[in-house]
Design an enzyme around this catalytic site. Structure first.
Site, PDB file in Angstrom:
ATOM      1  N   CYS A 113      20.169 -11.702  52.191  1.00 42.49           N
ATOM      2  CA  CYS A 113      19.255 -12.824  51.944  1.00 42.49           C
ATOM      3  C   CYS A 113      18.077 -12.456  51.045  1.00 42.49           C
ATOM      4  O   CYS A 113      17.457 -13.335  50.454  1.00 42.49           O
ATOM      5  CB  CYS A 113      18.739 -13.372  53.268  1.00 42.49           C
ATOM      6  SG  CYS A 113      20.040 -13.750  54.458  1.00 42.49           S
ATOM      7  N   HIS A 238      12.927 -17.393  51.507  1.00 45.66           N
ATOM      8  CA  HIS A 238      14.356 -17.512  51.795  1.00 45.66           C
ATOM      9  C   HIS A 238      14.569 -18.720  52.694  1.00 45.66           C
ATOM     10  O   HIS A 238      13.892 -18.888  53.713  1.00 45.66           O
ATOM     11  CB  HIS A 238      14.865 -16.241  52.470  1.00 45.66           C
ATOM     12  CG  HIS A 238      16.213 -16.409  53.085  1.00 45.66           C
ATOM     13  ND1 HIS A 238      17.280 -16.966  52.397  1.00 45.66           N
ATOM     14  CD2 HIS A 238      16.672 -16.137  54.341  1.00 45.66           C
ATOM     15  CE1 HIS A 238      18.333 -17.005  53.204  1.00 45.66           C
ATOM     16  NE2 HIS A 238      17.993 -16.517  54.374  1.00 45.66           N
ATOM     17  N   ASN A 268      21.507 -22.488  54.764  1.00 46.31           N
ATOM     18  CA  ASN A 268      21.213 -21.090  54.421  1.00 46.31           C
ATOM     19  C   ASN A 268      22.287 -20.590  53.460  1.00 46.31           C
ATOM     20  O   ASN A 268      23.435 -20.392  53.851  1.00 46.31           O
ATOM     21  CB  ASN A 268      21.191 -20.249  55.698  1.00 46.31           C
ATOM     22  CG  ASN A 268      20.866 -18.786  55.447  1.00 46.31           C
ATOM     23  OD1 ASN A 268      20.947 -18.300  54.317  1.00 46.31           O
ATOM     24  ND2 ASN A 268      20.512 -18.078  56.502  1.00 46.31           N
TER      25      ASN A 268
END
Length: 312
Positions: A113, A238, A268
């Site tokens: 990430c 993020h 995500n």
């Protein structure tokens, strides 16, 4: 050393959209349950014939077009991804082939990430030292390919996509110093493991770590760029979970900044989340050329990396 700058950005998402109601037909969940816990309403899902390098190439082509450049103008391709199926050719090489580039250096980075902000820092260093003239930096992931669709704690989170940035030399340092690191003893908290690989995480551990440990680190990123949090025009964290993004942004103290909330419509997307959210802010005109923007990635390996960039 010279400086470097982000010249242009671009993003790409697959056409198929999966809603919370769609997920409720697969697992024991609901739109209310998902929205209240993670803030996600939709996500984009790539098909079996849409590999990660295809997503990455679409985003890269859009960034090049926005910069008014051709593929031949790029001599370095960096792709941040943790979901590539093959080890060789790597994703960057396949992107270069798809875009018809000449002979660029091609490298993949797997920092999950936090991959894009690591890749951007790497490109910044290589361009500033003259090792590379112009870099195409991409974050791309196909998280739905490593998802257990029977696990409602993880399958509601993920989406697919890619975001890209073109980096070139400049007289001023318009990409600020990176602050990066990791918490190795907590690396197990976010995992893509096994054969076939499957995404899993310890959600509460990640939440506590992110909301308590990351805000002071993000403020130090601003200090390294010679700014305060109040000077920021935008904060692009993020896009993991709205319940992480909002408290972290608040604790950073960026009271005048636009806060990217692309997680609501995209889920995500791991390494793709930051460049994709940044590209959308630029595309919608929510930030202007020269605006200071904090980019901050965190997650897998319990790694983190952040820098302040000036909006292209």
């Amino acid at each position: 050393m010279r400086g470097s700058r982000v010249v242009a950005v671009g993003h790409y998402q697959p056409a198929k959209v999966l809603t919370n109601d769609d997920l409720a037909e697969l697992v024991d969940t609901s739109d209310e349950w998902i929205s209240s816990r993670v803030g996600i309403r939709t996500r984009h899902v790539a098909g079996p014939d849409e590999p990660v390098d295809e997503l990455a190439a679409h985003a890269g082509a859009k960034a090049l077009a926005s910069a008014g450049l051709s593929p031949a103008d790029i001599d370095l391709v960096l792709v941040a991804t943790s979901t590539a199926v093959d080890r060789s050719p790597n994703t960057a090489a396949r992107v270069a082939a798809r875009l018809g580039m000449g002979s660029p250096a091609v490298m993949d980075l797997n920092v999950v990430c936090a991959g894009f902000t690591h890749a951007l820092a790497t490109a910044d260093s290589l361009v500033r030292t003259g090792t590379a003239k112009r870099a195409l930096v991409i974050g791309a992931d196909k998280m739905t390919a490593v998802t257990d669709w029977t696990d409602r704690s993880t399958c509601v989170l993920v989406g697919d996509g890619a975001g890209a940035a073109v980096v070139e030399a400049s007289e001023e340092a318009l990409i600020g110093p990176v602050l990066w690191g990791s918490v190795p003893e907590m690396g197990h908290a976010v995992r893509i493991e096994g054969t076939p690989p499957v995404f899993a995480q310890e959600g509460q551990s990640v939440y506590r770590w992110a909301t308590t440990q990351l805000p002071p680190i993000a403020r130090e990123v601003c200090e390294r760029a010679g700014l305060t949090a109040e000077d920021l025009s935008a904060v692009v964290l993020h896009q993991a979970n709205l319940r992480i993004i909002e408290p972290v942004a608040r604790k950073i103290g960026a009271v005048n900044a636009v806060i990217a909330r692309d997680v609501v419509e995209s889920g995500n997307t791991s390494a793709a989340s930051i460049p994709m959210a940044l590209s959308k802010l630029v595309e919608r005109g929510e930030i202007s050329t020269g605006d200071p923007v904090l980019l901050f990635g965190f997650g897998g390996n319990l790694s983190y990396a952040g820098q302040v960039v000036r909006c292209p």
